[in-house]
Design a protein around this motif. Sequence first.
Motif, PDB file in Angstrom:
ATOM      1  N   ALA A 229       0.850  -1.190   0.000  1.00  0.00           N
ATOM      2  CA  ALA A 229       0.000   0.000   0.000  1.00  0.00           C
ATOM      3  C   ALA A 229       0.888   1.242   0.000  1.00  0.00           C
ATOM      4  O   ALA A 229       1.976   1.239   0.567  1.00  0.00           O
ATOM      5  CB  ALA A 229      -0.899  -0.002   1.232  1.00  0.00           C
ATOM      6  N   ARG A 230       0.424   2.303  -0.669  1.00  0.00           N
ATOM      7  CA  ARG A 230       1.224   3.519  -0.730  1.00  0.00           C
ATOM      8  C   ARG A 230       0.395   4.693  -0.207  1.00  0.00           C
ATOM      9  O   ARG A 230      -0.779   4.525   0.140  1.00  0.00           O
ATOM     10  CB  ARG A 230       1.684   3.771  -2.176  1.00  0.00           C
ATOM     11  N   THR A 231       1.009   5.849  -0.157  1.00  0.00           N
ATOM     12  CA  THR A 231       0.287   7.031   0.291  1.00  0.00           C
ATOM     13  C   THR A 231       0.252   8.052  -0.839  1.00  0.00           C
ATOM     14  O   THR A 231       1.170   8.100  -1.672  1.00  0.00           O
ATOM     15  CB  THR A 231       0.975   7.673   1.515  1.00  0.00           C
ATOM     16  N   VAL A 232      -0.794   8.836  -0.873  1.00  0.00           N
ATOM     17  CA  VAL A 232      -0.926   9.870  -1.903  1.00  0.00           C
ATOM     18  C   VAL A 232      -1.663  11.068  -1.301  1.00  0.00           C
ATOM     19  O   VAL A 232      -2.638  10.900  -0.567  1.00  0.00           O
ATOM     20  CB  VAL A 232      -1.656   9.322  -3.155  1.00  0.00           C
ATOM     21  N   HIS A 233      -1.162  12.249  -1.568  1.00  0.00           N
ATOM     22  CA  HIS A 233      -1.805  13.453  -1.010  1.00  0.00           C
ATOM     23  C   HIS A 233      -3.141  13.716  -1.707  1.00  0.00           C
ATOM     24  O   HIS A 233      -3.280  13.500  -2.915  1.00  0.00           O
ATOM     25  CB  HIS A 233      -0.876  14.660  -1.175  1.00  0.00           C
ATOM     26  N   LEU A 234      -4.085  14.175  -0.922  1.00  0.00           N
ATOM     27  CA  LEU A 234      -5.421  14.511  -1.429  1.00  0.00           C
ATOM     28  C   LEU A 234      -5.365  15.378  -2.685  1.00  0.00           C
ATOM     29  O   LEU A 234      -6.121  15.164  -3.643  1.00  0.00           O
ATOM     30  CB  LEU A 234      -6.174  15.251  -0.307  1.00  0.00           C
ATOM     31  N   ALA A 235      -4.453  16.350  -2.702  1.00  0.00           N
ATOM     32  CA  ALA A 235      -4.359  17.268  -3.849  1.00  0.00           C
ATOM     33  C   ALA A 235      -4.037  16.517  -5.130  1.00  0.00           C
ATOM     34  O   ALA A 235      -4.518  16.880  -6.214  1.00  0.00           O
ATOM     35  CB  ALA A 235      -3.282  18.327  -3.578  1.00  0.00           C
ATOM     36  N   GLU A 236      -3.240  15.466  -5.017  1.00  0.00           N
ATOM     37  CA  GLU A 236      -2.842  14.722  -6.213  1.00  0.00           C
ATOM     38  C   GLU A 236      -4.014  13.924  -6.776  1.00  0.00           C
ATOM     39  O   GLU A 236      -4.148  13.763  -7.984  1.00  0.00           O
ATOM     40  CB  GLU A 236      -1.642  13.827  -5.896  1.00  0.00           C
ATOM     41  N   ILE A 237      -4.870  13.422  -5.898  1.00  0.00           N
ATOM     42  CA  ILE A 237      -6.085  12.736  -6.365  1.00  0.00           C
ATOM     43  C   ILE A 237      -7.011  13.743  -7.037  1.00  0.00           C
ATOM     44  O   ILE A 237      -7.526  13.509  -8.126  1.00  0.00           O
ATOM     45  CB  ILE A 237      -6.802  12.047  -5.187  1.00  0.00           C
ATOM     46  N   LEU A 238      -7.193  14.889  -6.373  1.00  0.00           N
ATOM     47  CA  LEU A 238      -8.137  15.887  -6.894  1.00  0.00           C
ATOM     48  C   LEU A 238      -7.632  16.518  -8.188  1.00  0.00           C
ATOM     49  O   LEU A 238      -8.425  16.978  -9.017  1.00  0.00           O
ATOM     50  CB  LEU A 238      -8.385  16.978  -5.838  1.00  0.00           C
ATOM     51  N   ALA A 239      -6.332  16.544  -8.389  1.00  0.00           N
ATOM     52  CA  ALA A 239      -5.782  17.139  -9.620  1.00  0.00           C
ATOM     53  C   ALA A 239      -5.834  16.162 -10.787  1.00  0.00           C
ATOM     54  O   ALA A 239      -5.724  16.559 -11.940  1.00  0.00           O
ATOM     55  CB  ALA A 239      -4.344  17.589  -9.376  1.00  0.00           C
ATOM     56  N   SER A 240      -5.996  14.882 -10.493  1.00  0.00           N
ATOM     57  CA  SER A 240      -6.004  13.872 -11.557  1.00  0.00           C
ATOM     58  C   SER A 240      -7.278  13.953 -12.380  1.00  0.00           C
ATOM     59  O   SER A 240      -8.361  14.162 -11.847  1.00  0.00           O
ATOM     60  CB  SER A 240      -5.889  12.472 -10.949  1.00  0.00           C
ATOM     61  N   THR A 241      -7.120  13.781 -13.679  1.00  0.00           N
ATOM     62  CA  THR A 241      -8.276  13.771 -14.577  1.00  0.00           C
ATOM     63  C   THR A 241      -8.147  12.566 -15.494  1.00  0.00           C
ATOM     64  O   THR A 241      -7.129  11.861 -15.473  1.00  0.00           O
ATOM     65  CB  THR A 241      -8.316  15.042 -15.450  1.00  0.00           C
ATOM     66  N   GLU A 242      -9.166  12.338 -16.301  1.00  0.00           N
ATOM     67  CA  GLU A 242      -9.099  11.207 -17.236  1.00  0.00           C
ATOM     68  C   GLU A 242      -7.949  11.397 -18.217  1.00  0.00           C
ATOM     69  O   GLU A 242      -7.376  10.435 -18.713  1.00  0.00           O
ATOM     70  CB  GLU A 242     -10.434  11.051 -17.984  1.00  0.00           C
ATOM     71  N   GLN A 243      -7.633  12.651 -18.520  1.00  0.00           N
ATOM     72  CA  GLN A 243      -6.531  12.936 -19.430  1.00  0.00           C
ATOM     73  C   GLN A 243      -5.185  12.657 -18.767  1.00  0.00           C
ATOM     74  O   GLN A 243      -4.238  12.235 -19.395  1.00  0.00           O
ATOM     75  CB  GLN A 243      -6.561  14.407 -19.898  1.00  0.00           C
ATOM     76  N   GLU A 244      -5.134  12.918 -17.474  1.00  0.00           N
ATOM     77  CA  GLU A 244      -3.852  12.778 -16.793  1.00  0.00           C
ATOM     78  C   GLU A 244      -4.059  12.356 -15.336  1.00  0.00           C
ATOM     79  O   GLU A 244      -4.445  13.159 -14.491  1.00  0.00           O
ATOM     80  CB  GLU A 244      -3.101  14.129 -16.814  1.00  0.00           C
ATOM     81  N   VAL A 245      -3.817  11.073 -15.085  1.00  0.00           N
ATOM     82  CA  VAL A 245      -3.872  10.610 -13.703  1.00  0.00           C
ATOM     83  C   VAL A 245      -2.519  10.926 -13.074  1.00  0.00           C
ATOM     84  O   VAL A 245      -1.475  10.601 -13.642  1.00  0.00           O
ATOM     85  CB  VAL A 245      -4.179   9.101 -13.629  1.00  0.00           C
ATOM     86  N   PHE A 246      -2.558  11.572 -11.957  1.00  0.00           N
ATOM     87  CA  PHE A 246      -1.326  12.142 -11.418  1.00  0.00           C
ATOM     88  C   PHE A 246      -0.299  11.085 -11.020  1.00  0.00           C
ATOM     89  O   PHE A 246       0.863  11.179 -11.343  1.00  0.00           O
ATOM     90  CB  PHE A 246      -1.648  13.067 -10.236  1.00  0.00           C
ATOM     91  N   ILE A 247      -0.748  10.079 -10.293  1.00  0.00           N
ATOM     92  CA  ILE A 247       0.179   8.997  -9.947  1.00  0.00           C
ATOM     93  C   ILE A 247      -0.529   7.682 -10.234  1.00  0.00           C
ATOM     94  O   ILE A 247      -1.639   7.491  -9.780  1.00  0.00           O
ATOM     95  CB  ILE A 247       0.593   9.039  -8.454  1.00  0.00           C
TER      96      ILE A 247
END
Lengths: 247, 516
Positions: A229-247
């Motif tokens: 399991a990994r960790t990811v900041h809320l901002a990175e999830i919210l910034a992700s779109t179908e065009q570009e998933v952040f991580i």
Amino acid sequence: MHIDLFLTCVNDALFPATGQATVRLLERLGHTVGFNPAQTCCGQMHLNTGYRDDALDLVRKFVRDFKDSEVVVMPSGSCAAMVRELYAEAARWAGDDELLKDVEDLAPRVFELSEFLVNKLGVTDVGAYYPHRVTYHPTCHAMRALRVGDAPLQLLRNVRGMTLVELEGANECCGFGGTFAVKNPDVSAAMLTDKARHIIDTGAEACTAGDNSCLLHIGGGLHRLRSGARTVHLAEILASTEQEVFI
Amino acid sequence: MSDHGGLHPAQPFPAAAREQVVKAQLRANLRKVTTTIRAKRANVVEELPHWEQLRTLGAATKDASLVNLSDRLLQLEQSVRARGGYVHWARDAKEARDLVARIAQAHGVDELIKVKSITSDEIELNKALEERGIHAVETDLAELIVQLSNDRPSHILVPAIHRNRAEIQALFNAELPGEGALSDNPAELAGAARRYLRHKFLTTKMAVSGVNFAVAETGTVCVVESEGNGRMCLTLPEVLVSIMGIEKVLEKVEDISVFMELLPRSSTAERMNPYNSFWTGVTPGDGPQEFHLILLDNGRTNVLADEFGRQTLRCIRCSACLNVCPVYERAGGHAYGSVYPGPIGAILTPQLLGMHDKNANTLPGASSLCGACYDVCPVKINIPQVLIYLRTEANLQKGLTAEALAMKGLKFMMSEGWRFEGALKLARVGQGPLVRGDAIPSLPGMLGGWTQSRDLRPFPKEGFRDWWKGRSQGTGPADVNAAPPETVQKAEDGPIPPQKKEGGQFDAEPPREDTL
């Protein structure tokens, strides 16, 4: 709206992606973002570890760097809580009335990212897409000092493609506590073990939170346990779109 | 025994906690009890729509009394004397236990009964009396368990929280005379204790109690408890000695009402305490015919004198903060080394002893500052803030340590944006030898505590600032705060001084080789 980003020193040093995500997210919502390169640290580590005079230098610096900002947004609940809750106390302890006045003027314009989006802008759907199984850890300062309530969860529930799973003992501290993790490593590790076990039990691919300092701690534990399991900041999830998933 | 009594921790908190945190049975017992009380408390608090106002009122009521403490205490002394009681002032633990011993000796008693009282533990009363040939019998069931096993309380409200049923069975079979072989059935164990105690209640001439509240205006003293043992001690013996910390005084009888809502819900998660006993001086033919009230300072006036630490004295010893504290839940009460454990102990003990006490002054560090204690405190003691305040007070006593120097270095590095940026560039290069794969598994020196149970993520190859400079060269939106282009072009050469904007918003200072 023109928003000044306070990146936080932890993000600056270790999590540049969170800063990038915050900028992209706010711009996608139609705002302009400014980054004052003079900024460094809010002084929380110094104050919380008992170095008030050193902290006050950084408090004064923060006030100087952001006093003209319309709003200051930061992807960190604990740094926002520091500014909003503890800056005034620190000024009182130092008997610095002028600083206290400046702090009282600036503090109401300072926000943690999720509370800014939900409680200030009234936005709960940021058009994010994140195709993963995720669990959410509410960080102590966001929850208890800032009272962000379920703002982060409202945002997460509207993320498309994501499975949000509940975390047992979510409201319990992960055991980071800044230098507490280094000065009381045994108790901190005992707290972390419980948190990590609950995260692993959810079967989530990632644990998210609004504060990378907590995630640094939780992620460090999950990595040591080879949990997958990994960790990811809320901002990175919210910034992700179908065009570009952040991580 | 020290003049301060049972306050002084024998070792620093991190070392004491290390010994406790590995005890699996202790951890399981603590988790079970605190989780149960925590949930029950939340339920009974939720029933009251005006809980927040009650908390505010509780805090204000205590503060009003503390502001005029000397007047309130003099008034209390006068009221108690007017109703036939004796009042004694004790500067420290030694004076208080000498007073109790003198009263006991004056009446020729070699045994007395006690109502559960942390104040009496604070002054190490039992031990002091034992040395003078006077045996003190604890009548609260959990206190009796702790006493019979020569142990120390681990919790303010549940002193035997760390002991389980099997341990108590073995203890009672060894220590309670004439009970035969007891099973581990809780009712049977409680029955045995009841028979033992009933005999003591009916044959003992003198009792010692603590005090939950005292009323200055009337001289009324109050003890709240759940088992009825307190009521027995407060009514049956001929002589009663009550020891109170001076912060327990309130102005009027009405003031007690707000705490009768706040205290039971916060401590035992009950709507009302089963036994609330009030007495005023002596009443001929009814109850103890001789009443002594000991007013204990033992460091409290020092706490009172500190403008920022003073709120600690609002504490009504409900123990709600212990039950929600993640540190207490793992380390247990003994790790705090004082009769006052948990978050409230972490701020009360070092203040009572003085911040120069080198073991006690590690207690403010015994917290991750999660804030759960402040949320549940019925008198709104901002424990996290006081912890932070006291950490500075403790560091001032320690002088210039390696940690203090490291913090000064970090502050210097963070005092200018360009300096911090330069340091990060250096760190990216310097971390090389520590990185194994995608993590740093071991850190040297002071930071080694981190990698004891966690990996550290390495510094990333590219920082946010590089990304920001790259995009501000024309691709991104208008950016008022971005560095001017001529600065960006020099980025590869090293740290960049911030450019002074019109109006002097940024501090500009050219980078100097010797500062990096």
